[in-house]
Design an enzyme around this catalytic site. Sequence first.
Site, PDB file in Angstrom:
ATOM      1  N   GLU A  84       0.833  -1.206   0.000  1.00  0.00           N
ATOM      2  CA  GLU A  84       0.000   0.000   0.000  1.00  0.00           C
ATOM      3  C   GLU A  84       0.867   1.255   0.000  1.00  0.00           C
ATOM      4  O   GLU A  84       0.597   2.218  -0.731  1.00  0.00           O
ATOM      5  CB  GLU A  84      -0.947  -0.038   1.212  1.00  0.00           C
ATOM      6  CG  GLU A  84      -2.050  -1.053   0.991  1.00  0.00           C
ATOM      7  CD  GLU A  84      -2.911  -1.390   2.204  1.00  0.00           C
ATOM      8  OE1 GLU A  84      -3.933  -2.071   2.019  1.00  0.00           O
ATOM      9  OE2 GLU A  84      -2.579  -0.976   3.324  1.00  0.00           O
ATOM     10  N   ALA A  99      -7.398  -6.658  12.466  1.00  0.00           N
ATOM     11  CA  ALA A  99      -8.418  -5.944  13.230  1.00  0.00           C
ATOM     12  C   ALA A  99      -9.656  -6.812  13.516  1.00  0.00           C
ATOM     13  O   ALA A  99     -10.132  -6.844  14.659  1.00  0.00           O
ATOM     14  CB  ALA A  99      -8.796  -4.662  12.497  1.00  0.00           C
TER      15      ALA A  99
HETATM   16  C1  FAD Z   1      -0.099   0.119   9.233  1.00  0.00           C
HETATM   17  C2  FAD Z   1      -1.049  -0.976   9.611  1.00  0.00           C
HETATM   18  C3  FAD Z   1      -2.012  -1.391   8.709  1.00  0.00           C
HETATM   19  C4  FAD Z   1      -2.910  -2.388   9.045  1.00  0.00           C
HETATM   20  N1  FAD Z   1      -3.847  -2.765   8.127  1.00  0.00           N
HETATM   21  C5  FAD Z   1      -4.764  -3.685   8.473  1.00  0.00           C
HETATM   22  C6  FAD Z   1      -5.809  -4.019   7.561  1.00  0.00           C
HETATM   23  O1  FAD Z   1      -5.878  -3.506   6.448  1.00  0.00           O
HETATM   24  N2  FAD Z   1      -6.745  -4.934   7.966  1.00  0.00           N
HETATM   25  C7  FAD Z   1      -6.686  -5.511   9.207  1.00  0.00           C
HETATM   26  O2  FAD Z   1      -7.561  -6.286   9.544  1.00  0.00           O
HETATM   27  N3  FAD Z   1      -5.701  -5.233  10.067  1.00  0.00           N
HETATM   28  C8  FAD Z   1      -4.741  -4.336   9.731  1.00  0.00           C
HETATM   29  N4  FAD Z   1      -3.739  -4.029  10.609  1.00  0.00           N
HETATM   30  C9  FAD Z   1      -3.641  -4.776  11.888  1.00  0.00           C
HETATM   31  C10 FAD Z   1      -4.622  -4.249  12.909  1.00  0.00           C
HETATM   32  O3  FAD Z   1      -4.549  -2.851  12.975  1.00  0.00           O
HETATM   33  C11 FAD Z   1      -4.289  -4.878  14.249  1.00  0.00           C
HETATM   34  O4  FAD Z   1      -4.401  -6.278  14.126  1.00  0.00           O
HETATM   35  C12 FAD Z   1      -5.221  -4.395  15.340  1.00  0.00           C
HETATM   36  O5  FAD Z   1      -5.035  -3.013  15.541  1.00  0.00           O
HETATM   37  C13 FAD Z   1      -4.970  -5.141  16.641  1.00  0.00           C
HETATM   38  O6  FAD Z   1      -5.847  -4.655  17.617  1.00  0.00           O
HETATM   39  P1  FAD Z   1      -5.398  -4.633  19.139  1.00  0.00           P
HETATM   40  O7  FAD Z   1      -6.572  -4.186  19.924  1.00  0.00           O
HETATM   41  O8  FAD Z   1      -4.733  -5.906  19.496  1.00  0.00           O
HETATM   42  O9  FAD Z   1      -4.233  -3.531  19.214  1.00  0.00           O
HETATM   43  P2  FAD Z   1      -4.257  -2.001  18.756  1.00  0.00           P
HETATM   44  O10 FAD Z   1      -5.419  -1.695  17.921  1.00  0.00           O
HETATM   45  O11 FAD Z   1      -2.896  -1.752  18.218  1.00  0.00           O
HETATM   46  O12 FAD Z   1      -4.430  -1.228  20.139  1.00  0.00           O
HETATM   47  C14 FAD Z   1      -3.476  -1.286  21.153  1.00  0.00           C
HETATM   48  C15 FAD Z   1      -3.710  -0.112  22.077  1.00  0.00           C
HETATM   49  O13 FAD Z   1      -2.902  -0.306  23.240  1.00  0.00           O
HETATM   50  C16 FAD Z   1      -2.292   0.915  23.588  1.00  0.00           C
HETATM   51  N5  FAD Z   1      -1.057   0.591  24.309  1.00  0.00           N
HETATM   52  C17 FAD Z   1       0.003  -0.099  23.862  1.00  0.00           C
HETATM   53  N6  FAD Z   1       0.940  -0.205  24.823  1.00  0.00           N
HETATM   54  C18 FAD Z   1       0.442   0.455  25.897  1.00  0.00           C
HETATM   55  C19 FAD Z   1       0.954   0.703  27.203  1.00  0.00           C
HETATM   56  N7  FAD Z   1       2.156   0.259  27.623  1.00  0.00           N
HETATM   57  N8  FAD Z   1       0.191   1.446  28.050  1.00  0.00           N
HETATM   58  C20 FAD Z   1      -1.038   1.895  27.668  1.00  0.00           C
HETATM   59  N9  FAD Z   1      -1.550   1.683  26.436  1.00  0.00           N
HETATM   60  C21 FAD Z   1      -0.822   0.953  25.576  1.00  0.00           C
HETATM   61  C22 FAD Z   1      -2.029   1.598  22.265  1.00  0.00           C
HETATM   62  O14 FAD Z   1      -1.902   2.993  22.437  1.00  0.00           O
HETATM   63  C23 FAD Z   1      -3.271   1.214  21.448  1.00  0.00           C
HETATM   64  O15 FAD Z   1      -4.284   2.159  21.554  1.00  0.00           O
HETATM   65  C24 FAD Z   1      -2.823  -3.018  10.310  1.00  0.00           C
HETATM   66  C25 FAD Z   1      -1.854  -2.603  11.231  1.00  0.00           C
HETATM   67  C26 FAD Z   1      -0.965  -1.599  10.883  1.00  0.00           C
HETATM   68  C27 FAD Z   1       0.074  -1.149  11.881  1.00  0.00           C
END
Ligand code: FAD
Length: 420
Positions: free
Chosen positions: A170, A315
């Site tokens: 992308e 996600a």
């Molecule tokens: C550039 C990019 C593109 C992507 N594209 C896609 C896509 O097209 N389709 C798809 O399905 N998935 C995609 N993903 C993957 C998807 O975004 C992740 O799988 C998803 O965000 C995971 O969700 P999560 O809740 O585990 O973590 P996240 O959504 O990353 O949330 C983690 C949260 O924890 C907080 N956090 C972290 N460490 C700490 C700490 N020590 N103290 C307090 N808060 C903390 C962060 O601030 C964040 O808000 C992409 C990821 C990236 C980086």
Amino acid sequence: MPTRPHVVILGGGFGGLECAKTLGRADVAITIIDRQNYHCFQPLLYQVATAALSPADVAWPIRHILRRQKNVTVFMTEVTGIDGSGRTVSTKSGSFRFDFLVVATGAIHSYFGHDSWSLVAPGLKRIEDATRIRRSILSSFEQAELAEDEAARGRLLTFVIVGGGPTGVEMAGAIAEVARQTLKRDFRRIDPRDSRIVLIEAGPRILPVFSERHSDYARKTLAAMGVEILTATRVTGCDARGVDLEGARIDAGAVVWAAGVMASPAATWLAAEQDRAGRVIVRSDLSLPGHDDIFVIGDTAAVADAAGRPVPGLAPAAKQMGRYVGRLIGARLDGRKGPPFRYRNEGALATIGRRAAVVELGPIQLKGFAGWLFWSVVHVYFLIGLRNRFVVAVTWFWSYLTFPRGARLITEVPPERLPR
Ligand SMILES: Cc1cc2nc3c(=O)[nH]c(=O)nc-3n(C[C@H](O)[C@H](O)[C@H](O)COP(=O)(O)OP(=O)(O)OC[C@H]3O[C@@H](n4cnc5c(N)ncnc54)[C@H](O)[C@@H]3O)c2cc1C
């Protein structure tokens, strides 16, 4: 102190937010702790990094999203540790006791042991990363316009993207469009269309999680956009002026890292068993072995699907886990047991520029413009808030017609990037 059971959720990303929403009607007190005040829609971050969208189009304050959910309190602070037996989370602003803990702190970039590369090859994870990459790409064009010799100009107009997964593809497509279309009339001494965009992938093909047919389609489409693709090529060094490969060197004005991710340090906080990517190995109900009331979800958790394959870091997977744990906590409070977590594959999507994408969603297999339309509708649908959906849909429609990238601002320029 709350008298209702206290559910502490670490991270207001896809998993944490979904868990909190699922517990919306439950008689619990929920505390969400996040180190940033916003929830970021990471799938569209590359559009911020390439000036198509603004940060506010892809991120929303967590407390605003949950403003109507009265059982939630949001704190912005950084988690530093967890005492599982003492049922306490430590943060930079004090500690929090919990009855149920949901760890959803996501993932960070992995530089495979070369952390210093992060200084010169930013990865894309947070809004700050996206604006830093945008600054680095746009500053390279500005410096090239000022450069006096051909070699410097050539280097500054070279952009390297390391990692041929969806984010790398992308980014490469979007940078190619910026150079060949958006900026083509903006400069006088350089022609941005001369830019060299190189996508480097260590494996044998780009988009390895997609079928060979779609991977090949992505390769051909990027090549037609003027992106050079180097597969089976390993980066051995990154510095401020480019990258080293095995036996070769590419001088570059900007390097973007899209090669690997590593779970947040939750396994260390919990002294838990982890897989190679640092993800906490959880039980089939996503709880931590030995701790029925501590759950780990999303990119931080290692769990297998029904076929025994690892659930991917996507996600939809994080949202499904968040919803599952929310329901499980609700069931436990009612004295019921829940079924094990079952992952439902919601497919894989990747865009290649502003008019092509590949989509693999069970029987729905699309590529080209049909894939791009599908990708656009899905992404607009999953954005939060009517305003953002409207703004992003109108921006994309306009950009489809005209190629503009309105967010082409270079802000917070570090001193070493200021033109001399
Ligand atoms: C550039 C990019 C593109 C992507 N594209 C896609 C896509 O097209 N389709 C798809 O399905 N998935 C995609 N993903 C993957 C998807 O975004 C992740 O799988 C998803 O965000 C995971 O969700 P999560 O809740 O585990 O973590 P996240 O959504 O990353 O949330 C983690 C949260 O924890 C907080 N956090 C972290 N460490 C700490 C700490 N020590 N103290 C307090 N808060 C903390 C962060 O601030 C964040 O808000 C992409 C990821 C990236 C980086």
